[in-house]
Structures are given as C-alpha cells and as structure tokens.
Write a protein that holds these residues in place. Structure first.
Motif, PDB file in Angstrom:
ATOM      1  N   ILE A   1       0.855  -1.185   0.000  1.00 24.94           N
ATOM      2  CA  ILE A   1       0.000   0.000   0.000  1.00 24.94           C
ATOM      3  C   ILE A   1       0.891   1.235   0.000  1.00 24.94           C
ATOM      4  O   ILE A   1       1.802   1.351   0.833  1.00 24.94           O
ATOM      5  CB  ILE A   1      -0.893   0.045   1.262  1.00 24.94           C
ATOM      6  N   VAL A   2       0.623   2.146  -0.922  1.00 25.39           N
ATOM      7  CA  VAL A   2       1.366   3.405  -0.950  1.00 25.39           C
ATOM      8  C   VAL A   2       0.403   4.529  -0.583  1.00 25.39           C
ATOM      9  O   VAL A   2      -0.685   4.626  -1.155  1.00 25.39           O
ATOM     10  CB  VAL A   2       1.984   3.683  -2.338  1.00 25.39           C
ATOM     11  N   VAL A   3       0.796   5.348   0.380  1.00 21.83           N
ATOM     12  CA  VAL A   3       0.002   6.522   0.739  1.00 21.83           C
ATOM     13  C   VAL A   3       0.862   7.754   0.458  1.00 21.83           C
ATOM     14  O   VAL A   3       1.929   7.924   1.047  1.00 21.83           O
ATOM     15  CB  VAL A   3      -0.437   6.499   2.223  1.00 21.83           C
ATOM     16  N   ALA A   4       0.392   8.588  -0.459  1.00 24.69           N
ATOM     17  CA  ALA A   4       1.158   9.768  -0.863  1.00 24.69           C
ATOM     18  C   ALA A   4       0.297  11.021  -0.768  1.00 24.69           C
ATOM     19  O   ALA A   4      -0.935  10.948  -0.810  1.00 24.69           O
ATOM     20  CB  ALA A   4       1.669   9.594  -2.293  1.00 24.69           C
ATOM     21  N   GLY A   5       0.949  12.163  -0.631  1.00 27.91           N
ATOM     22  CA  GLY A   5       0.246  13.445  -0.662  1.00 27.91           C
ATOM     23  C   GLY A   5      -0.669  13.706   0.530  1.00 27.91           C
ATOM     24  O   GLY A   5      -1.651  14.431   0.395  1.00 27.91           O
ATOM     25  N   ILE A   6      -0.339  13.143   1.719  1.00 28.52           N
ATOM     26  CA  ILE A   6      -1.235  13.376   2.867  1.00 28.52           C
ATOM     27  C   ILE A   6      -1.256  14.843   3.282  1.00 28.52           C
ATOM     28  O   ILE A   6      -2.167  15.269   3.977  1.00 28.52           O
ATOM     29  CB  ILE A   6      -0.925  12.501   4.112  1.00 28.52           C
TER      30      ILE A   6
ATOM     31  N   ILE B   1       2.534  33.490   5.351  1.00 33.64           N
ATOM     32  CA  ILE B   1       1.667  34.603   5.751  1.00 33.64           C
ATOM     33  C   ILE B   1       0.283  34.072   6.121  1.00 33.64           C
ATOM     34  O   ILE B   1      -0.346  34.530   7.062  1.00 33.64           O
ATOM     35  CB  ILE B   1       1.563  35.638   4.598  1.00 33.64           C
ATOM     36  N   ASP B   2      -0.173  33.077   5.374  1.00 33.76           N
ATOM     37  CA  ASP B   2      -1.496  32.495   5.574  1.00 33.76           C
ATOM     38  C   ASP B   2      -1.544  31.667   6.876  1.00 33.76           C
ATOM     39  O   ASP B   2      -0.759  30.732   7.043  1.00 33.76           O
ATOM     40  CB  ASP B   2      -1.799  31.608   4.349  1.00 33.76           C
ATOM     41  N   PRO B   3      -2.467  32.025   7.805  1.00 26.88           N
ATOM     42  CA  PRO B   3      -2.535  31.314   9.094  1.00 26.88           C
ATOM     43  C   PRO B   3      -2.756  29.800   8.943  1.00 26.88           C
ATOM     44  O   PRO B   3      -2.201  29.014   9.712  1.00 26.88           O
ATOM     45  CB  PRO B   3      -3.736  31.948   9.807  1.00 26.88           C
ATOM     46  N   LEU B   4      -3.556  29.406   7.951  1.00 25.79           N
ATOM     47  CA  LEU B   4      -3.808  27.976   7.743  1.00 25.79           C
ATOM     48  C   LEU B   4      -2.514  27.247   7.362  1.00 25.79           C
ATOM     49  O   LEU B   4      -2.248  26.143   7.824  1.00 25.79           O
ATOM     50  CB  LEU B   4      -4.887  27.765   6.664  1.00 25.79           C
ATOM     51  N   GLU B   5      -1.702  27.904   6.528  1.00 27.37           N
ATOM     52  CA  GLU B   5      -0.427  27.293   6.132  1.00 27.37           C
ATOM     53  C   GLU B   5       0.531  27.200   7.318  1.00 27.37           C
ATOM     54  O   GLU B   5       1.283  26.240   7.429  1.00 27.37           O
ATOM     55  CB  GLU B   5       0.211  28.086   4.986  1.00 27.37           C
ATOM     56  N   ARG B   6       0.463  28.223   8.194  1.00 24.52           N
ATOM     57  CA  ARG B   6       1.310  28.163   9.396  1.00 24.52           C
ATOM     58  C   ARG B   6       0.909  26.978  10.258  1.00 24.52           C
ATOM     59  O   ARG B   6       1.741  26.232  10.765  1.00 24.52           O
ATOM     60  CB  ARG B   6       1.206  29.465  10.197  1.00 24.52           C
TER      61      ARG B   6
ATOM     62  N   LYS C   1      -4.303  19.392   5.028  1.00 24.15           N
ATOM     63  CA  LYS C   1      -4.643  20.810   4.846  1.00 24.15           C
ATOM     64  C   LYS C   1      -6.164  20.995   4.779  1.00 24.15           C
ATOM     65  O   LYS C   1      -6.716  21.875   5.436  1.00 24.15           O
ATOM     66  CB  LYS C   1      -3.992  21.366   3.575  1.00 24.15           C
ATOM     67  N   SER C   2      -6.846  20.147   4.019  1.00 21.94           N
ATOM     68  CA  SER C   2      -8.303  20.330   3.930  1.00 21.94           C
ATOM     69  C   SER C   2      -8.998  19.924   5.234  1.00 21.94           C
ATOM     70  O   SER C   2     -10.020  20.493   5.601  1.00 21.94           O
ATOM     71  CB  SER C   2      -8.900  19.603   2.718  1.00 21.94           C
ATOM     72  N   GLN C   3      -8.416  18.961   5.949  1.00 25.38           N
ATOM     73  CA  GLN C   3      -8.976  18.607   7.261  1.00 25.38           C
ATOM     74  C   GLN C   3      -8.882  19.789   8.224  1.00 25.38           C
ATOM     75  O   GLN C   3      -9.855  20.131   8.894  1.00 25.38           O
ATOM     76  CB  GLN C   3      -8.227  17.402   7.847  1.00 25.38           C
TER      77      GLN C   3
ATOM     78  N   GLY D   1     -11.802  22.423  10.090  1.00 29.81           N
ATOM     79  CA  GLY D   1     -11.910  22.467  11.540  1.00 29.81           C
ATOM     80  C   GLY D   1     -11.628  21.157  12.267  1.00 29.81           C
ATOM     81  O   GLY D   1     -11.860  21.039  13.468  1.00 29.81           O
ATOM     82  N   ILE D   2     -11.143  20.149  11.563  1.00 31.38           N
ATOM     83  CA  ILE D   2     -10.801  18.876  12.208  1.00 31.38           C
ATOM     84  C   ILE D   2      -9.508  19.066  13.013  1.00 31.38           C
ATOM     85  O   ILE D   2      -8.560  19.684  12.544  1.00 31.38           O
ATOM     86  CB  ILE D   2     -10.659  17.752  11.145  1.00 31.38           C
ATOM     87  N   SER D   3      -9.516  18.547  14.243  1.00 33.25           N
ATOM     88  CA  SER D   3      -8.372  18.808  15.127  1.00 33.25           C
ATOM     89  C   SER D   3      -7.175  17.916  14.815  1.00 33.25           C
ATOM     90  O   SER D   3      -7.303  16.843  14.233  1.00 33.25           O
ATOM     91  CB  SER D   3      -8.789  18.570  16.578  1.00 33.25           C
ATOM     92  N   GLU D   4      -6.007  18.424  15.235  1.00 34.92           N
ATOM     93  CA  GLU D   4      -4.779  17.664  15.065  1.00 34.92           C
ATOM     94  C   GLU D   4      -4.889  16.326  15.797  1.00 34.92           C
ATOM     95  O   GLU D   4      -4.413  15.305  15.303  1.00 34.92           O
ATOM     96  CB  GLU D   4      -3.603  18.473  15.621  1.00 34.92           C
TER      97      GLU D   4
END
Lengths: 182, 136
Positions: B42-47, B94-99, B52-54, B58-61
């Motif tokens: 099984i390969v999982v890539a690009g998580i 600069i973007d808070p979501l990216e931070r 980012k969309s999670q 509003g999904i928590s860490e």
C-alpha cells in the motif's frame, strides 16, 4: 575526447556552495578558470554586488562570461580543457521561464516554450562537458517549502534530477560542509 | 513501514514506482485507505493535501493523528509505504492555515518517522538511507 567531469552542488542561501565550487575549479587541472554567470542586475545594489564578485575573481585569474539567457551562446567562448563553474541553475530558470514578461508574454505562458529551452540546455550542458576538463553546476535548495510557483518549482526539480543523474559527483552543501550524495 | 521523504519534485514517487515494479500495489493519493487492502503493498502519498483540507474544515490535530494511528494498526501486516513531502524548510507563511499546517505536519511526520522501520530520503532522485532498511 572523453567527457570532462561534471559536479553538481546545491545548498541554501549563504551555505558556502559558491566558495566550495570555486575551490574545486581552482584545484582542478583546467587550463582556464571560467565563471559562467546567469545573474542579471536589476538594481544598483545588484550591479555593485556583481562587480565586486567579478573584481575578486579577476584578481585571481578568472575569466567571467555573463550569459543570463540562452546558455548555448556562451559555448564559442569556452576553450577545450577549461574548468567551468556555472552559477546558477535557479537563476537561469527564472530568467528563461519569465523571458518576455515585460511584453506580457512570458515563456511560462506559451505552450512548449520551456520545453524547447530545456532541450537546448541539456544539449549545452552535454556540449560543455565534452569540451571542458571540469564543469561544476551550482544551484539552490528551494523545494523544501510550500509550493509558491508550481511551474518554476516543477521545472527546477526536473532540471536538478537530470543534472544529478548526469553528474559524476553530487553534493548537498550544509553550512560550508559538502555532503556527498553521489 | 517504509517512509520515502524529500522536497517537492525530487522524484520520490518515481523511486517508489521503480522499487515496486512488477508488484500489485494499492496507491492512495491525498487520501487514506479505508477498506481492507487488496494488494500486499500500500502506498500513501500526498497526505499534506488531505491534512490541509482537514484543518481547513476544523478537524483537530488530535483527530488527524488518531485516524493515522488507527490506520497503522489496521494495515500493520501489509507492506506500507509513505511518500512524505518536506515543506518545512521555508520562510514562515503569511497564511494562518499554512502556518498551522506546517506545525501539524512537522509533528505528524515526527510521529510517522518514529513508527517507521525504514526511512529513505530522496534528493533529486538519489536515495539516502536514514533509518533501517538495506540502504538501497
């Protein structure tokens, strides 16, 4: 004549990669030390910076060729047996990818434009390698970050992978320490 | 569990494809496997895209990590390969979501690294063995 040696070195800003590359050229058996520069001065600070570097190198017997675009145009000035330092792939890519932006038509927006330039670069590098004693290609690490300019970063990754595959030796520069990856 | 790690466009997926050539592989891009695996590998890539969309919705860490832990337990008998992109060596976004993503990714990657038996770093197509494995 057998191909000369190709060395790829990449690192972060002020990691010491240029000084290391210059040393490899100085210590090589090349008949001349040639600095192939892709940098373009866009303001007076840049002009001063470039001039200062050039004067430093001139004092040490370097020949400087400024070739911001179309690297193949530098080929007639390269002599058999030269040791050549090309600085750097990142600047070259920015120059080529955005050539024509001031006219509103950058290469990046024209289908096939960068492909043509890339084919020319590959030819030029192979051509350089066939006539030089040593060719050192310097570049920067800018792919361990968020994607800011996908086209630029995708091209740079492709270029770096190809150069690394062609190189006899490849190094990652960490604060003045060259880590041999190949 | 094997992690293949490195900067963007460095040839990580090509490396994995080459290593798995001729084998049956379930490849998950920007998503996690849910149903029982069909193939041994099984390969999982690009998580990073998924996380980012999670975070954006509003999904928590805590939940993101829990989900990954459950997944690791579920597929512990499979040959699991992660393709992880290093995005944390640049300037502060600069973007808070990216931070937030940068912080979360850093911790999630640390967790995955600690679970991995083999870690390979790819630098412009050149593999470097960081942990376990046979150093290929």
């Amino acid at each position: 004549m057998a191909n000369g040696q190709l060395i790829f070195v990449s690192g972060g800003v002020r990691s010491g990669k240029s000084a290391w590359a210059e040393r490899r050229i100085r210590e090589s058996a090349g008949s001349r030390k040639v600095y192939l520069a892709s940098g373009q001065a866009h303001d007076t600070e840049m002009v001063k910076r470039i001039n200062r570097h050039q004067e430093d190198r001139d004092g040490q017997g370097w020949v400087t060729i400024e070739q911001p675009l179309h690297l193949e145009k530098a080929l007639p000035y390269i002599e058999r047996g030269d040791a050549v330092l090309w600085d750097c792939a990142t600047t070259w890519l920015a120059n080529e990818l955005y050539e024509g932006w001031e006219k509103g038509a950058p290469c990046a927006d024209q289908p096939g434009c960068m492909e043509t330039k890339w084919a020319a670069l590959q030819n030029t590098i192979q051509n350089l390698q066939s006539r030089t004693k040593l060719l050192v290609i310097v570049s920067n690490e800018v792919l361990d970050d968020f994607i800011r300019d996908e086209m630029y970063q995708r091209w740079l990754g492709r270029i770096h992978c190809w150069i690394a595959s062609q190189a006899g030796e490849a190094y990652e520069m960490e604060n003045g320490m060259a880590q041999k990856r190949k | 569990m094997h992690i293949v790690f490195g900067g963007a466009f460095n040839g990580k997926r090509e490396y994995v494809k080459k290593r798995l050539a001729g084998q049956e592989v379930d490849w998950f891009e920007s998503k996690l496997p849910k149903s029982p695996a069909v193939s041994a590998a099984i390969v999982v890539a690009g998580i990073e895209h998924r996380i980012k969309s999670q975070l954006a919705s509003g999904i928590s860490e805590f939940h993101i990590r829990e989900e990954l832990q459950e997944m690791l337990a579920k597929y512990k008998d499979n040959k699991l390969i992660w393709v992880l992109t290093d995005m944390n060596r640049g300037i502060v976004p600069i973007d808070p979501l990216e931070r937030e993503l940068r912080d979360v990714l850093g911790r999630i990657y640390q967790f995955l690294f600690s679970e991995a038996t083999e870690i390979t770093r790819i630098w412009y197509g050149i593999p470097q063995n960081l942990k376990g494995g046979d150093g290929r």
